[in-house]
Write a protein that holds these residues in place. Sequence first.
Motif, mmCIF file in Angstrom:
data_model
loop_
_atom_site.group_PDB
_atom_site.id
_atom_site.type_symbol
_atom_site.label_atom_id
_atom_site.label_comp_id
_atom_site.label_asym_id
_atom_site.label_seq_id
_atom_site.Cartn_x
_atom_site.Cartn_y
_atom_site.Cartn_z
ATOM 1 N N ASP A 45 -17.584 3.001 -3.496
ATOM 2 C CA ASP A 45 -17.334 2.896 -2.053
ATOM 3 C C ASP A 45 -16.144 1.958 -1.865
ATOM 4 N N VAL A 46 -14.963 2.439 -2.246
ATOM 5 C CA VAL A 46 -13.788 1.573 -2.278
ATOM 6 C C VAL A 46 -13.094 1.552 -0.919
ATOM 7 N N HIS A 47 -12.928 0.344 -0.407
ATOM 8 C CA HIS A 47 -12.126 0.102 0.787
ATOM 9 C C HIS A 47 -10.958 -0.789 0.369
ATOM 10 N N LEU A 48 -9.753 -0.364 0.704
ATOM 11 C CA LEU A 48 -8.577 -1.150 0.332
ATOM 12 C C LEU A 48 -7.465 -0.869 1.328
ATOM 13 N N SER A 49 -6.788 -1.931 1.752
ATOM 14 C CA SER A 49 -5.679 -1.794 2.690
ATOM 15 C C SER A 49 -4.490 -2.578 2.157
ATOM 16 N N ILE A 50 -3.340 -1.899 2.052
ATOM 17 C CA ILE A 50 -2.124 -2.527 1.551
ATOM 18 C C ILE A 50 -1.066 -2.455 2.644
ATOM 19 N N PRO A 51 -0.747 -3.578 3.278
ATOM 20 C CA PRO A 51 0.288 -3.555 4.327
ATOM 21 C C PRO A 51 1.646 -3.187 3.747
ATOM 22 N N ARG A 52 2.482 -2.562 4.560
ATOM 23 C CA ARG A 52 3.809 -2.148 4.107
ATOM 24 C C ARG A 52 4.646 -3.377 3.748
ATOM 25 N N GLY A 53 5.436 -3.216 2.696
ATOM 26 C CA GLY A 53 6.320 -4.280 2.271
ATOM 27 C C GLY A 53 5.649 -5.411 1.525
ATOM 28 N N THR A 54 4.383 -5.236 1.130
ATOM 29 C CA THR A 54 3.680 -6.275 0.389
ATOM 30 C C THR A 54 3.363 -5.800 -1.027
ATOM 31 N N SER A 55 2.995 -6.747 -1.868
ATOM 32 C CA SER A 55 2.674 -6.461 -3.265
ATOM 33 C C SER A 55 1.201 -6.742 -3.518
ATOM 34 N N MET A 56 0.438 -5.685 -3.766
ATOM 35 C CA MET A 56 -0.989 -5.795 -4.053
ATOM 36 C C MET A 56 -1.211 -5.628 -5.550
ATOM 37 N N VAL A 57 -1.989 -6.522 -6.145
ATOM 38 C CA VAL A 57 -2.356 -6.389 -7.552
ATOM 39 C C VAL A 57 -3.859 -6.180 -7.641
ATOM 40 N N ILE A 58 -4.257 -5.132 -8.335
ATOM 41 C CA ILE A 58 -5.675 -4.847 -8.545
ATOM 42 C C ILE A 58 -6.049 -5.301 -9.945
ATOM 43 N N ILE A 59 -7.047 -6.163 -10.025
ATOM 44 C CA ILE A 59 -7.506 -6.674 -11.304
ATOM 45 C C ILE A 59 -8.929 -6.186 -11.566
ATOM 46 N N GLY A 60 -9.329 -6.278 -12.816
ATOM 47 C CA GLY A 60 -10.665 -5.861 -13.211
ATOM 48 C C GLY A 60 -10.665 -5.521 -14.687
ATOM 49 N N GLY A 61 -11.825 -5.512 -15.273
ATOM 50 C CA GLY A 61 -11.944 -5.245 -16.700
ATOM 51 C C GLY A 61 -11.639 -3.808 -17.051
ATOM 52 N N SER A 62 -11.558 -3.539 -18.345
ATOM 53 C CA SER A 62 -11.345 -2.170 -18.820
ATOM 54 C C SER A 62 -12.488 -1.291 -18.337
ATOM 55 N N GLY A 63 -12.148 -0.109 -17.834
ATOM 56 C CA GLY A 63 -13.176 0.807 -17.353
ATOM 57 C C GLY A 63 -13.693 0.511 -15.965
ATOM 58 N N SER A 64 -13.040 -0.413 -15.259
ATOM 59 C CA SER A 64 -13.520 -0.785 -13.925
ATOM 60 C C SER A 64 -13.057 0.177 -12.839
ATOM 61 N N GLY A 65 -12.127 1.068 -13.169
ATOM 62 C CA GLY A 65 -11.687 2.067 -12.196
ATOM 63 C C GLY A 65 -10.303 1.837 -11.639
ATOM 64 N N LYS A 66 -9.544 0.916 -12.225
ATOM 65 C CA LYS A 66 -8.197 0.618 -11.702
ATOM 66 C C LYS A 66 -7.287 1.840 -11.787
ATOM 67 N N SER A 67 -7.233 2.464 -12.954
ATOM 68 C CA SER A 67 -6.348 3.622 -13.132
ATOM 69 C C SER A 67 -6.812 4.809 -12.304
ATOM 70 N N VAL A 68 -8.116 4.986 -12.165
ATOM 71 C CA VAL A 68 -8.640 6.073 -11.347
ATOM 72 C C VAL A 68 -8.249 5.865 -9.886
ATOM 73 N N THR A 69 -8.272 4.626 -9.427
ATOM 74 C CA THR A 69 -7.846 4.317 -8.059
ATOM 75 C C THR A 69 -6.403 4.739 -7.846
ATOM 76 N N LEU A 70 -5.542 4.367 -8.767
ATOM 77 C CA LEU A 70 -4.127 4.722 -8.675
ATOM 78 C C LEU A 70 -3.950 6.239 -8.667
ATOM 79 N N LYS A 71 -4.649 6.930 -9.551
ATOM 80 C CA LYS A 71 -4.504 8.387 -9.648
ATOM 81 C C LYS A 71 -5.038 9.093 -8.412
ATOM 82 N N CYS A 72 -6.052 8.517 -7.778
ATOM 83 C CA CYS A 72 -6.566 9.094 -6.530
ATOM 84 C C CYS A 72 -5.516 8.994 -5.423
ATOM 85 N N ILE A 73 -4.833 7.857 -5.340
ATOM 86 C CA ILE A 73 -3.804 7.680 -4.310
ATOM 87 C C ILE A 73 -2.666 8.673 -4.511
#
Length: 255
Positions: free
Chosen positions: A26-54
Amino acid sequence: MTDALPPMIEMRHVAKAFGDKTVLRDVHLSIPRGTSMVIIGGSGSGKSVTLKCILGLIEPDAGQIFVDGHDMHEGDRDAFLARFGMLFQGGALFDSLPVWQNVAFRLLRGALKRPKREAREIAIEKLRRVGLTPDVADAFPAELSGGMQKRVGLARAIAADPEIIFFDEPTTGLDPIMAGVINDLIREIVTEMGATAMTITHDMSSVRAIADDVAMLHDGVIKWTGPVAEMDRAADPYLQQFIHGRAEGPIEAVR
């Protein structure tokens, strides 16, 4: 008085599973324009899947993703992807192409196609921006060091002047000095371009160098999100265990 602009990227109730393995719940995430968001988390936490979904490379099972206020499925797919630049983990350069053609890859084909001479000139200018001299343009990736290859990948990511840039583990495989150079370049370039950036990494030195905001992803949900300046004093136990590399805490180490 005009309404405030929408976030450049917004995820609402996004969920994704592969078979019986739930990756995003149930991922909620908001990235304002012109800003730099870094997503952290352990291996297998879903970081790459989040990127691929976007990017639309993976279709979520539930939820919505908006880019610049519009559902990502609206409009022309090629025009949608043209708004993005990407620095891949490991560089992901084409060994059979000289450096300048790697950098200008999107400018030599498709919706962004430019004349070959113009594409080469743009490539050389982007190589200069990341600290590489024009003579590198005709070399092949195998002739370059790992740090130089990473710079070529960064030049390719910005070649088409994208509005949004994704960085996938940008310092993986680099020594600490070169990692610092790449972090500084990323920060400078994102600021200069006014781009919106999203980075996925577990390298805390990158987080502190690149981020305006940080999101901690664990067990398929965002456990904490906020300005990088507030990260160290945040109360969330998942965040504190991760950023300090503690063995004890709510995150179980995979043995």
